[in-house]
Motif scaffolding. Structure first.
Motif, PDB file in Angstrom:
ATOM      1  N   MET A   1       0.834  -1.191   0.000  1.00 54.51           N
ATOM      2  CA  MET A   1       0.000   0.000   0.000  1.00 54.51           C
ATOM      3  C   MET A   1       0.873   1.246   0.000  1.00 54.51           C
ATOM      4  O   MET A   1       1.931   1.238   0.595  1.00 54.51           O
ATOM      5  N   ASN A   2       0.383   2.266  -0.638  1.00 57.43           N
ATOM      6  CA  ASN A   2       1.093   3.537  -0.653  1.00 57.43           C
ATOM      7  C   ASN A   2       0.176   4.645  -0.175  1.00 57.43           C
ATOM      8  O   ASN A   2      -1.048   4.527  -0.250  1.00 57.43           O
ATOM      9  N   VAL A   3       0.780   5.715   0.276  1.00 56.11           N
ATOM     10  CA  VAL A   3      -0.010   6.882   0.662  1.00 56.11           C
ATOM     11  C   VAL A   3      -0.204   7.756  -0.567  1.00 56.11           C
ATOM     12  O   VAL A   3       0.653   7.813  -1.444  1.00 56.11           O
ATOM     13  N   CYS A   4      -1.353   8.415  -0.644  1.00 60.01           N
ATOM     14  CA  CYS A   4      -1.657   9.216  -1.826  1.00 60.01           C
ATOM     15  C   CYS A   4      -1.645  10.718  -1.541  1.00 60.01           C
ATOM     16  O   CYS A   4      -1.668  11.512  -2.468  1.00 60.01           O
ATOM     17  N   CYS A   5      -1.623  11.079  -0.268  1.00 61.08           N
ATOM     18  CA  CYS A   5      -1.650  12.507   0.068  1.00 61.08           C
ATOM     19  C   CYS A   5      -1.015  12.727   1.435  1.00 61.08           C
ATOM     20  O   CYS A   5      -0.684  11.777   2.137  1.00 61.08           O
ATOM     21  N   LYS A   6      -0.847  13.979   1.796  1.00 61.02           N
ATOM     22  CA  LYS A   6      -0.310  14.325   3.109  1.00 61.02           C
ATOM     23  C   LYS A   6      -1.382  14.110   4.173  1.00 61.02           C
ATOM     24  O   LYS A   6      -2.564  14.308   3.912  1.00 61.02           O
ATOM     25  N   ALA A   7      -0.932  13.729   5.370  1.00 60.89           N
ATOM     26  CA  ALA A   7      -1.855  13.567   6.495  1.00 60.89           C
ATOM     27  C   ALA A   7      -1.065  13.700   7.790  1.00 60.89           C
ATOM     28  O   ALA A   7       0.166  13.642   7.788  1.00 60.89           O
ATOM     29  N   GLN A   8      -1.804  13.871   8.875  1.00 64.65           N
ATOM     30  CA  GLN A   8      -1.161  13.965  10.177  1.00 64.65           C
ATOM     31  C   GLN A   8      -2.060  13.369  11.242  1.00 64.65           C
ATOM     32  O   GLN A   8      -3.259  13.193  11.029  1.00 64.65           O
ATOM     33  N   ALA A   9      -1.454  13.075  12.386  1.00 65.85           N
ATOM     34  CA  ALA A   9      -2.203  12.557  13.532  1.00 65.85           C
ATOM     35  C   ALA A   9      -1.422  12.889  14.794  1.00 65.85           C
ATOM     36  O   ALA A   9      -0.197  12.960  14.774  1.00 65.85           O
ATOM     37  N   GLY A  10      -2.138  13.100  15.888  1.00 68.97           N
ATOM     38  CA  GLY A  10      -1.499  13.316  17.166  1.00 68.97           C
ATOM     39  C   GLY A  10      -1.651  14.722  17.699  1.00 68.97           C
ATOM     40  O   GLY A  10      -2.348  15.553  17.119  1.00 68.97           O
ATOM     41  N   THR A  11      -0.974  14.958  18.825  1.00 69.94           N
ATOM     42  CA  THR A  11      -0.972  16.269  19.466  1.00 69.94           C
ATOM     43  C   THR A  11       0.441  16.581  19.939  1.00 69.94           C
ATOM     44  O   THR A  11       1.318  15.714  19.921  1.00 69.94           O
ATOM     45  N   MET A  12       0.632  17.801  20.390  1.00 68.23           N
ATOM     46  CA  MET A  12       1.927  18.207  20.924  1.00 68.23           C
ATOM     47  C   MET A  12       1.932  18.169  22.451  1.00 68.23           C
ATOM     48  O   MET A  12       2.792  18.755  23.087  1.00 68.23           O
ATOM     49  N   GLN A  13       0.978  17.471  23.037  1.00 72.58           N
ATOM     50  CA  GLN A  13       0.893  17.331  24.487  1.00 72.58           C
ATOM     51  C   GLN A  13       2.070  16.493  25.001  1.00 72.58           C
ATOM     52  O   GLN A  13       2.647  15.693  24.266  1.00 72.58           O
ATOM     53  N   SER A  14       2.366  16.640  26.280  1.00 73.29           N
ATOM     54  CA  SER A  14       3.376  15.801  26.909  1.00 73.29           C
ATOM     55  C   SER A  14       2.935  14.338  26.809  1.00 73.29           C
ATOM     56  O   SER A  14       1.750  14.026  26.894  1.00 73.29           O
ATOM     57  N   SER A  15       3.884  13.450  26.578  1.00 75.56           N
ATOM     58  CA  SER A  15       3.650  12.004  26.430  1.00 75.56           C
ATOM     59  C   SER A  15       2.863  11.648  25.172  1.00 75.56           C
ATOM     60  O   SER A  15       2.230  10.594  25.112  1.00 75.56           O
ATOM     61  N   ASP A  16       2.892  12.508  24.161  1.00 73.80           N
ATOM     62  CA  ASP A  16       2.232  12.231  22.881  1.00 73.80           C
ATOM     63  C   ASP A  16       3.207  12.600  21.769  1.00 73.80           C
ATOM     64  O   ASP A  16       4.359  12.949  22.030  1.00 73.80           O
ATOM     65  N   LEU A  17       2.759  12.514  20.538  1.00 74.72           N
ATOM     66  CA  LEU A  17       3.582  12.887  19.407  1.00 74.72           C
ATOM     67  C   LEU A  17       2.702  13.317  18.244  1.00 74.72           C
ATOM     68  O   LEU A  17       1.531  12.963  18.182  1.00 74.72           O
ATOM     69  N   MET A  18       3.274  14.106  17.356  1.00 72.58           N
ATOM     70  CA  MET A  18       2.633  14.471  16.098  1.00 72.58           C
ATOM     71  C   MET A  18       3.332  13.683  15.010  1.00 72.58           C
ATOM     72  O   MET A  18       4.564  13.608  14.983  1.00 72.58           O
ATOM     73  N   VAL A  19       2.550  13.101  14.126  1.00 73.17           N
ATOM     74  CA  VAL A  19       3.082  12.347  12.998  1.00 73.17           C
ATOM     75  C   VAL A  19       2.573  12.986  11.716  1.00 73.17           C
ATOM     76  O   VAL A  19       1.371  13.203  11.562  1.00 73.17           O
ATOM     77  N   PHE A  20       3.494  13.300  10.823  1.00 74.38           N
ATOM     78  CA  PHE A  20       3.170  13.854   9.514  1.00 74.38           C
ATOM     79  C   PHE A  20       3.660  12.859   8.469  1.00 74.38           C
ATOM     80  O   PHE A  20       4.811  12.414   8.536  1.00 74.38           O
ATOM     81  N   VAL A  21       2.802  12.497   7.525  1.00 70.47           N
ATOM     82  CA  VAL A  21       3.202  11.580   6.456  1.00 70.47           C
ATOM     83  C   VAL A  21       2.874  12.196   5.107  1.00 70.47           C
ATOM     84  O   VAL A  21       1.952  13.002   4.982  1.00 70.47           O
TER      85      VAL A  21
END
Length: 88
Positions: free
Chosen positions: A1-21
């Protein structure tokens, strides 16, 4: 499978992360983390394992980590990839 567009998930809170693909020709992983000196290799391995599980090897992943645990990394990677594939 491949990605077809930009996307993100997450937050910048402590003990979390932001993911950009976004689409790419190869696998590219960029990590920014508050614990990069101690755990970069483990974060990178977790990301690679989750992408392999999802069958995605051509993607650029940028992670901004604030000390997230493994289950949070897995969830955010999967959410971002599914969004980038057009799933909700």
């Amino acid at each position: 499978m491949n990605v077809c567009c930009k996307a993100q998930a997450g937050t910048m809170q402590s003990s979390d992360l932001m993911v950009f693909v976004e689409p790419a020709d190869t696998l590219i992983i960029e990590i920014e983390s508050t614990v990069i000196k101690q755990f970069e290799h483990l974060i990178r391995q977790r990301i690679e394992d989750k992408l392999e599980e999802l069958g995605v090897m051509q993607v650029k992943v940028r992670v901004s980590d604030r000390g997230a645990l493994d289950y949070a990394i897995d969830a955010r990677i999967e959410a971002a990839i599914r969004r980038a594939q057009g799933e909700k």
